[in-house]
Design a protein around this motif. Structure first.
Motif, short mmCIF file in Angstrom:
data_model
loop_
_atom_site.label_atom_id
_atom_site.label_comp_id
_atom_site.label_asym_id
_atom_site.label_seq_id
_atom_site.Cartn_x
_atom_site.Cartn_y
_atom_site.Cartn_z
N SER A 21 0.82 -1.21 0.00
CA SER A 21 0.00 0.00 0.00
C SER A 21 0.85 1.26 0.00
CB SER A 21 -0.91 0.01 1.23
OG SER A 21 -0.15 0.19 2.41
N GLY A 22 2.12 1.12 0.32
CA GLY A 22 2.96 2.30 0.45
C GLY A 22 2.88 2.94 1.82
N GLY A 23 2.08 2.36 2.69
CA GLY A 23 1.89 2.95 4.00
C GLY A 23 3.00 2.63 4.98
N ILE A 24 3.82 1.65 4.65
CA ILE A 24 4.94 1.29 5.52
C ILE A 24 6.23 1.36 4.71
CG2 ILE A 24 5.97 -0.49 6.98
CD1 ILE A 24 3.17 -1.63 7.38
N THR A 25 7.17 2.10 5.22
CA THR A 25 8.48 2.19 4.59
C THR A 25 9.55 1.97 5.65
OG1 THR A 25 8.53 4.60 4.91
CG2 THR A 25 7.76 3.78 2.76
N TYR A 26 10.70 1.52 5.21
CA TYR A 26 11.80 1.24 6.13
C TYR A 26 13.10 1.58 5.42
CZ TYR A 26 14.58 -1.25 9.61
OH TYR A 26 15.47 -1.56 10.59
N TYR A 27 13.99 2.26 6.16
CA TYR A 27 15.23 2.73 5.55
C TYR A 27 16.45 2.31 6.37
CZ TYR A 27 12.17 5.91 2.97
OH TYR A 27 11.19 6.43 2.16
N ALA A 28 17.55 2.17 5.67
CA ALA A 28 18.81 2.02 6.36
C ALA A 28 19.14 3.34 7.05
CB ALA A 28 19.92 1.66 5.37
N VAL A 29 19.82 3.26 8.16
CA VAL A 29 20.15 4.46 8.92
C VAL A 29 20.95 5.45 8.08
CG1 VAL A 29 21.45 5.31 10.90
CG2 VAL A 29 20.04 3.25 11.13
N SER A 30 21.81 4.92 7.24
CA SER A 30 22.71 5.76 6.45
C SER A 30 22.01 6.62 5.42
CB SER A 30 23.76 4.90 5.77
OG SER A 30 23.14 3.93 4.92
N VAL A 31 20.77 6.27 5.06
CA VAL A 31 20.07 7.01 4.02
C VAL A 31 18.80 7.68 4.54
CG1 VAL A 31 20.95 5.38 2.32
CG2 VAL A 31 18.61 5.12 3.16
N LYS A 32 18.40 7.38 5.75
CA LYS A 32 17.16 7.92 6.28
C LYS A 32 17.22 9.44 6.30
CE LYS A 32 13.79 6.83 9.85
NZ LYS A 32 13.52 6.07 11.08
N GLY A 33 16.16 10.04 5.80
CA GLY A 33 16.09 11.49 5.73
C GLY A 33 16.60 12.06 4.42
N ARG A 34 17.32 11.26 3.65
CA ARG A 34 17.83 11.72 2.35
C ARG A 34 17.19 10.96 1.19
NH1 ARG A 34 22.82 10.78 0.97
NH2 ARG A 34 23.14 8.94 2.31
N PHE A 35 16.86 9.71 1.40
CA PHE A 35 16.26 8.88 0.36
C PHE A 35 14.77 8.69 0.66
CE2 PHE A 35 20.23 6.22 -1.02
CZ PHE A 35 20.97 7.38 -1.09
N THR A 36 13.99 8.60 -0.40
CA THR A 36 12.56 8.33 -0.24
C THR A 36 12.14 7.24 -1.22
OG1 THR A 36 12.12 10.62 0.40
CG2 THR A 36 10.24 9.29 -0.29
N ILE A 37 11.55 6.20 -0.69
CA ILE A 37 11.04 5.12 -1.53
C ILE A 37 9.54 5.30 -1.72
CG2 ILE A 37 10.68 3.53 0.41
CD1 ILE A 37 11.56 1.25 -1.49
N SER A 38 9.06 5.01 -2.91
CA SER A 38 7.63 5.10 -3.20
C SER A 38 7.30 4.08 -4.28
CB SER A 38 7.25 6.51 -3.64
OG SER A 38 7.95 6.86 -4.83
N ARG A 39 6.03 3.88 -4.53
CA ARG A 39 5.63 2.92 -5.56
C ARG A 39 4.33 3.35 -6.21
NH1 ARG A 39 5.13 -2.74 -2.70
NH2 ARG A 39 4.31 -3.42 -4.74
N ASP A 40 4.17 2.90 -7.44
CA ASP A 40 2.94 3.11 -8.20
C ASP A 40 2.48 1.73 -8.64
OD1 ASP A 40 0.97 3.60 -10.06
OD2 ASP A 40 1.99 5.33 -10.93
N ASN A 41 1.52 1.17 -7.96
CA ASN A 41 1.09 -0.19 -8.27
C ASN A 41 0.41 -0.31 -9.62
OD1 ASN A 41 2.12 -1.21 -5.86
ND2 ASN A 41 0.22 -0.82 -4.74
N ALA A 42 -0.20 0.77 -10.08
CA ALA A 42 -0.82 0.74 -11.41
C ALA A 42 0.23 0.54 -12.49
CB ALA A 42 -1.58 2.04 -11.65
#
Length: 121
Positions: free
Chosen positions: A53-74
């Motif tokens: 759903s995109g409602g849960i994301t998880y990041y490595a500490v080294s990239v948190k705050g700088r990288f953003t993951i997202s998805r378009d299921n369509a």
């Protein structure tokens, strides 16, 4: 399932880049998707993951705050927005997918072919 990553390139330090990964084949049931990276001489490491759903994301500490993951299921596509690129970020970035996991936390079932991110000083 095939994963096709794109968007890598040469970026100045501090710059931004967006990676894309399109899933094809039996991709409709891909639950967890994510990104890993591997720098020369180093092991492949986890970067980020996202659930269906995109409602849960998880990041490595080294990239948190700088990288953003997202998805378009369509579009069966996952993205990785990379901002504030640092000298330690250059690597081959691999997308990953696994229908068994909501968030990818271990070796995923499917890997993409990788896209190279390099930084110019």
């Amino acid at each position: 399932v095939q994963l096709q990553a794109s968007g890598g390139g040469l970026v100045q330090a501090g710059g931004s880049l967006r990676l894309s990964c399109a899933a094809s084949g039996r991709a409709f049931n891909m639950n967890g998707m994510g990104w890993f990276r591997q720098a020369p001489g180093k092991e492949r490491e986890f970067v980020a993951s996202i659930n269906w759903s995109g409602g849960i994301t998880y990041y490595a500490v080294s990239v948190k705050g700088r990288f953003t993951i997202s998805r378009d299921n369509a579009k069966n596509t996952v993205y990785l927005q990379i901002n504030s690129l640092k000298p330690e970020d250059p690597a081959v970035y691999y997308c990953a997918a696994d229908p068994r996991m909501e968030i990818i936390t271990t070796t995923p079932r499917y890997w993409g072919q990788g896209t190279l991110v390099t930084v110019s000083s």
